[in-house]
Design a protein around this motif. Sequence first.
Motif, PDB file in Angstrom:
ATOM      1  N   CYS A  75       0.293  -1.438   0.093  1.00 21.03           N
ATOM      2  CA  CYS A  75       0.094  -0.057   0.078  1.00 21.03           C
ATOM      3  C   CYS A  75       0.765   0.972   0.014  1.00 21.03           C
ATOM      4  CB  CYS A  75      -1.006  -0.361   1.591  1.00 21.03           C
ATOM      5  SG  CYS A  75      -2.422  -0.799   1.549  1.00 21.03           S
ATOM      6  N   ALA A  76       2.153   1.351   1.073  1.00 22.74           N
ATOM      7  CA  ALA A  76       2.496   2.662   0.560  1.00 22.74           C
ATOM      8  C   ALA A  76       3.474   2.529  -0.792  1.00 22.74           C
ATOM      9  CB  ALA A  76       4.126   2.074   1.928  1.00 22.74           C
ATOM     10  N   ALA A  77       4.160   1.252  -1.275  1.00 24.46           N
ATOM     11  CA  ALA A  77       4.585   1.612  -3.050  1.00 24.46           C
ATOM     12  C   ALA A  77       3.004   2.744  -3.477  1.00 24.46           C
ATOM     13  CB  ALA A  77       4.896   0.053  -3.444  1.00 24.46           C
ATOM     14  N   LEU A  78       2.220   1.879  -3.671  1.00 21.42           N
ATOM     15  CA  LEU A  78       0.919   2.549  -4.591  1.00 21.42           C
ATOM     16  C   LEU A  78       0.349   3.830  -4.011  1.00 21.42           C
ATOM     17  CD1 LEU A  78      -1.278  -0.654  -4.735  1.00 21.42           C
ATOM     18  CD2 LEU A  78      -0.068   0.299  -6.095  1.00 21.42           C
ATOM     19  N   GLU A  79       1.097   4.789  -3.228  1.00 24.32           N
ATOM     20  CA  GLU A  79       0.208   5.525  -2.355  1.00 24.32           C
ATOM     21  C   GLU A  79      -0.387   5.134  -2.175  1.00 24.32           C
ATOM     22  OE1 GLU A  79       1.744   8.813  -5.060  1.00 24.32           O
ATOM     23  OE2 GLU A  79       2.617   9.709  -3.443  1.00 24.32           O
ATOM     24  N   ALA A  80      -1.070   4.618  -1.506  1.00 26.23           N
ATOM     25  CA  ALA A  80      -2.335   4.715  -0.856  1.00 26.23           C
ATOM     26  C   ALA A  80      -3.325   5.614   0.026  1.00 26.23           C
ATOM     27  CB  ALA A  80      -2.649   3.509  -0.905  1.00 26.23           C
ATOM     28  N   THR A  81      -4.205   5.148   0.368  1.00 27.40           N
ATOM     29  CA  THR A  81      -4.715   5.912   1.587  1.00 27.40           C
ATOM     30  C   THR A  81      -5.839   4.880   2.375  1.00 27.40           C
ATOM     31  OG1 THR A  81      -6.742   7.144   0.245  1.00 27.40           O
ATOM     32  CG2 THR A  81      -4.423   8.947   0.471  1.00 27.40           C
TER      33      THR A  81
ATOM     34  N   ALA B 156      10.776  -6.877  -1.545  1.00 26.00           N
ATOM     35  CA  ALA B 156      10.213  -5.218  -2.076  1.00 26.00           C
ATOM     36  C   ALA B 156       8.870  -4.745  -3.138  1.00 26.00           C
ATOM     37  CB  ALA B 156      11.314  -5.149  -2.384  1.00 26.00           C
ATOM     38  N   GLY B 157       8.679  -3.843  -2.456  1.00 25.92           N
ATOM     39  CA  GLY B 157       7.230  -3.182  -4.017  1.00 25.92           C
ATOM     40  C   GLY B 157       7.506  -2.688  -4.251  1.00 25.92           C
ATOM     41  N   ALA B 158       7.484  -2.178  -5.854  1.00 34.19           N
ATOM     42  CA  ALA B 158       8.261  -0.887  -6.907  1.00 34.19           C
ATOM     43  C   ALA B 158       6.505  -1.090  -7.531  1.00 34.19           C
ATOM     44  CB  ALA B 158       8.628  -1.038  -7.346  1.00 34.19           C
ATOM     45  N   ALA B 159       6.014   0.397  -7.254  1.00 34.63           N
ATOM     46  CA  ALA B 159       4.824   1.350  -8.245  1.00 34.63           C
ATOM     47  C   ALA B 159       5.122   1.922  -9.317  1.00 34.63           C
ATOM     48  CB  ALA B 159       4.219   1.070  -7.168  1.00 34.63           C
ATOM     49  N   VAL B 160       5.416   2.265  -9.728  1.00 35.84           N
ATOM     50  CA  VAL B 160       6.158   2.690 -11.246  1.00 35.84           C
ATOM     51  C   VAL B 160       4.995   3.515 -11.975  1.00 35.84           C
ATOM     52  CG1 VAL B 160       7.489   3.277 -13.444  1.00 35.84           C
ATOM     53  CG2 VAL B 160       7.854   1.746 -11.089  1.00 35.84           C
ATOM     54  N   ARG B 161       5.164   4.589 -12.249  1.00 39.10           N
ATOM     55  CA  ARG B 161       4.467   6.354 -13.552  1.00 39.10           C
ATOM     56  C   ARG B 161       5.428   6.567 -13.985  1.00 39.10           C
ATOM     57  NH1 ARG B 161       1.328   9.140  -8.381  1.00 39.10           N
ATOM     58  NH2 ARG B 161       0.738   7.187  -7.106  1.00 39.10           N
ATOM     59  N   LEU B 162       4.403   6.504 -15.445  1.00 37.30           N
ATOM     60  CA  LEU B 162       5.194   6.952 -16.518  1.00 37.30           C
ATOM     61  C   LEU B 162       4.650   8.274 -17.190  1.00 37.30           C
ATOM     62  CD1 LEU B 162       7.004   3.749 -18.449  1.00 37.30           C
ATOM     63  CD2 LEU B 162       8.063   5.495 -16.504  1.00 37.30           C
ATOM     64  N   HIS B 163       5.461   9.517 -17.999  1.00 31.87           N
ATOM     65  CA  HIS B 163       4.617   9.981 -18.920  1.00 31.87           C
ATOM     66  C   HIS B 163       6.125  10.471 -19.638  1.00 31.87           C
ATOM     67  CE1 HIS B 163       2.309  13.256 -20.066  1.00 31.87           C
ATOM     68  NE2 HIS B 163       3.229  13.993 -20.378  1.00 31.87           N
ATOM     69  N   ALA B 164       5.641  10.450 -21.171  1.00 30.76           N
ATOM     70  CA  ALA B 164       6.623  11.085 -21.678  1.00 30.76           C
ATOM     71  C   ALA B 164       7.869  10.472 -21.922  1.00 30.76           C
ATOM     72  CB  ALA B 164       6.818  12.746 -22.371  1.00 30.76           C
ATOM     73  N   GLY B 165       7.693   9.351 -21.544  1.00 33.47           N
ATOM     74  CA  GLY B 165       9.349   8.492 -21.235  1.00 33.47           C
ATOM     75  C   GLY B 165      10.166   8.461 -19.834  1.00 33.47           C
ATOM     76  N   VAL B 166       9.415   9.195 -19.269  1.00 26.83           N
ATOM     77  CA  VAL B 166       9.818   9.896 -18.008  1.00 26.83           C
ATOM     78  C   VAL B 166       9.025   8.910 -16.757  1.00 26.83           C
ATOM     79  CG1 VAL B 166      10.861  11.868 -16.399  1.00 26.83           C
ATOM     80  CG2 VAL B 166      11.404  11.678 -18.796  1.00 26.83           C
ATOM     81  N   ILE B 167       9.934   8.417 -15.751  1.00 22.47           N
ATOM     82  CA  ILE B 167       8.738   8.937 -14.250  1.00 22.47           C
ATOM     83  C   ILE B 167       8.548   9.380 -13.650  1.00 22.47           C
ATOM     84  CG2 ILE B 167       9.452   6.893 -12.461  1.00 22.47           C
ATOM     85  CD1 ILE B 167      12.010   5.295 -13.650  1.00 22.47           C
ATOM     86  N   THR B 168       7.329   9.360 -13.896  1.00 23.16           N
ATOM     87  CA  THR B 168       6.933  10.977 -13.620  1.00 23.16           C
ATOM     88  C   THR B 168       7.024  10.786 -11.498  1.00 23.16           C
ATOM     89  OG1 THR B 168       4.893  10.128 -13.274  1.00 23.16           O
ATOM     90  CG2 THR B 168       5.879  11.453 -14.462  1.00 23.16           C
ATOM     91  N   ARG B 169       6.441   9.343 -11.238  1.00 23.03           N
ATOM     92  CA  ARG B 169       7.234   8.942  -9.981  1.00 23.03           C
ATOM     93  C   ARG B 169       7.302   7.728 -10.018  1.00 23.03           C
ATOM     94  NH1 ARG B 169       4.996   6.383  -5.377  1.00 23.03           N
ATOM     95  NH2 ARG B 169       5.087   6.999  -3.826  1.00 23.03           N
ATOM     96  N   ALA B 170       7.982   7.143  -8.753  1.00 19.53           N
ATOM     97  CA  ALA B 170       8.061   5.898  -8.309  1.00 19.53           C
ATOM     98  C   ALA B 170       8.211   5.675  -6.605  1.00 19.53           C
ATOM     99  CB  ALA B 170       9.641   5.437  -8.640  1.00 19.53           C
TER     100      ALA B 170
ATOM    101  N   GLY C 290      12.713   6.257   0.851  1.00 14.10           N
ATOM    102  CA  GLY C 290      12.446   7.286   0.082  1.00 14.10           C
ATOM    103  C   GLY C 290      13.833   8.554  -0.761  1.00 14.10           C
ATOM    104  N   ALA C 291      14.655   7.926  -0.436  1.00 12.75           N
ATOM    105  CA  ALA C 291      15.783   8.355  -0.657  1.00 12.75           C
ATOM    106  C   ALA C 291      15.830   7.445  -2.572  1.00 12.75           C
ATOM    107  CB  ALA C 291      17.297   7.105  -0.276  1.00 12.75           C
ATOM    108  N   ALA C 292      15.182   5.913  -2.466  1.00  9.89           N
ATOM    109  CA  ALA C 292      15.211   5.816  -3.807  1.00  9.89           C
ATOM    110  C   ALA C 292      14.059   5.594  -4.151  1.00  9.89           C
ATOM    111  CB  ALA C 292      14.973   3.730  -3.736  1.00  9.89           C
ATOM    112  N   GLU C 293      12.934   6.346  -3.984  1.00 11.99           N
ATOM    113  CA  GLU C 293      12.121   6.881  -4.627  1.00 11.99           C
ATOM    114  C   GLU C 293      12.237   8.401  -5.489  1.00 11.99           C
ATOM    115  OE1 GLU C 293       8.626   7.259  -1.845  1.00 11.99           O
ATOM    116  OE2 GLU C 293       8.408   5.758  -2.374  1.00 11.99           O
ATOM    117  N   GLN C 294      13.225   9.583  -4.143  1.00 13.09           N
ATOM    118  CA  GLN C 294      13.520  10.134  -4.902  1.00 13.09           C
ATOM    119  C   GLN C 294      14.975   9.756  -5.813  1.00 13.09           C
ATOM    120  OE1 GLN C 294      15.338  12.675  -1.882  1.00 13.09           O
ATOM    121  NE2 GLN C 294      13.194  12.601  -0.728  1.00 13.09           N
TER     122      GLN C 294
END
Lengths: 291, 165
Positions: free
Chosen positions: A131-137, A199-213, A227-231
């Motif tokens: 849930c944390a990787a997915l940015e769930a609330t 380990a869990g990863a959730a990746v969002r892409l836009h125009a060939g770039v990771i907008t958020r992981a 946090g450091a890996a996400e940044q």
Amino acid sequence: MQVPAPFEYERATSVQHALELLRARGPDARLLAGGHSLLPMMKLRLAAPEFLIDIDPLAGELGYIREQDGELRVGAMTRHRALLESDAVARHATIITDAERVIADPVVRNRGTIGGALCQADPAEDLSAVCAALEATVVVRGADGDRVLTMPEFHRGPYETAVGDAEMLIEVRIPLHPVAGSAYEKVERRVGDWAVAAAGAAVRLHAGVITRAGIALTAVGAGVTSGAAEQALAGQPPSEATFAAAAELAARDCSPTTDQRGSVEYKRHLARELTLRALRTATARALRGDA
Amino acid sequence: MQVTVTINGEERSADVEPRTLLVHFIRDDLDLTGTHWGCDTSNCGACVVLFDGEPLKSCTMLAATAAGHEITTVEGLAAGGELDPVQQGFIECHGQQIGFCTPGMLLTARALLDANPDPSEHEIREAISGQICRCTGYSNIVKAVRWAAENAPATTTTTTTTTGA
């Protein structure tokens, strides 16, 4: 013979009723959902609530998976099996399907619930990281209404959440994005065991770039998210080099302990390798429009 | 507290403490000792019963939670003196050695076949993956479940299409 310490017992007939019982009995009371985390702890006398409120009758009211307002909304009493078998979950949040395949075993998955898992907050439990990787609330209900919390706000550490004595978790909300993919990688010693590491990863892409992981680890003493890996991933094009750098940061950013499941070195190695694999799969799924 | 369940089609009731676990309620209060009590930690699956038709580790549910629900134990599998096909399959394929895991295995197999009358070996292995056979006789257990799938009478499952193993 392992039997819980004595307690008073009452069945809740509705969410409202459960909240009234919680309000009346406050800190002495615990909610019993699927029972597959709390009862084992009560049998070992690691937990000894004086008053047990059985919310199994709420499995209908709080057992649902639906798309609404750009979110996947999952009722707190939704059982692991329902999550594993859900097409909507597999399509929009494949990381949950990945995790559910390796949470306990099929018989346990018939009973355990997402809300119970998140509220028990066992450090080796999988869905908190998912849930944390997915940015769930999460939606927490009390006498004064609902609070919507992010996972970092909700999950305070091992066995500790932000849910107050007279509150209960009602729903998990997973944001949906048009080009996103997610994955969960876990190493366990045998079927049904807790993770050695995951380990869990959730990746969002836009125009060939990771907008958020979103990156989150299980069972290795990491924060709610890495946090450091996400940044390190945000704003970068997906590549092996980027993934490797992020995986290295995730592995550095945790503090596993040596136990019967493995040494610190082994677990740190797993943290790095599993983060890398989760990132690869999550990104491939995003590019396929798969999840 | 008074707990009433429907077990093997019969309504049974007993006065128990709220902390009584379902496995002990079944064995000690209802005197149905076919359900085995194993690891006590939700791992081994010896205590599996069907709870509203789904396999459940009965050491990890309070009897109180089960009140009002339907439970099937191994004693309820044979209908009218006729063995359930999964029971017959365990005989035909030597699916048991010491038999400690057998009641739980039989019930999980029954639930699997009710949902999926023609399961693959992989599906059978997945279904029983939460249950431990201390004799490690898994190969014969899988064969026994396949035997039941291939030899199920029409009354037990909705379809009886049999394909070669």
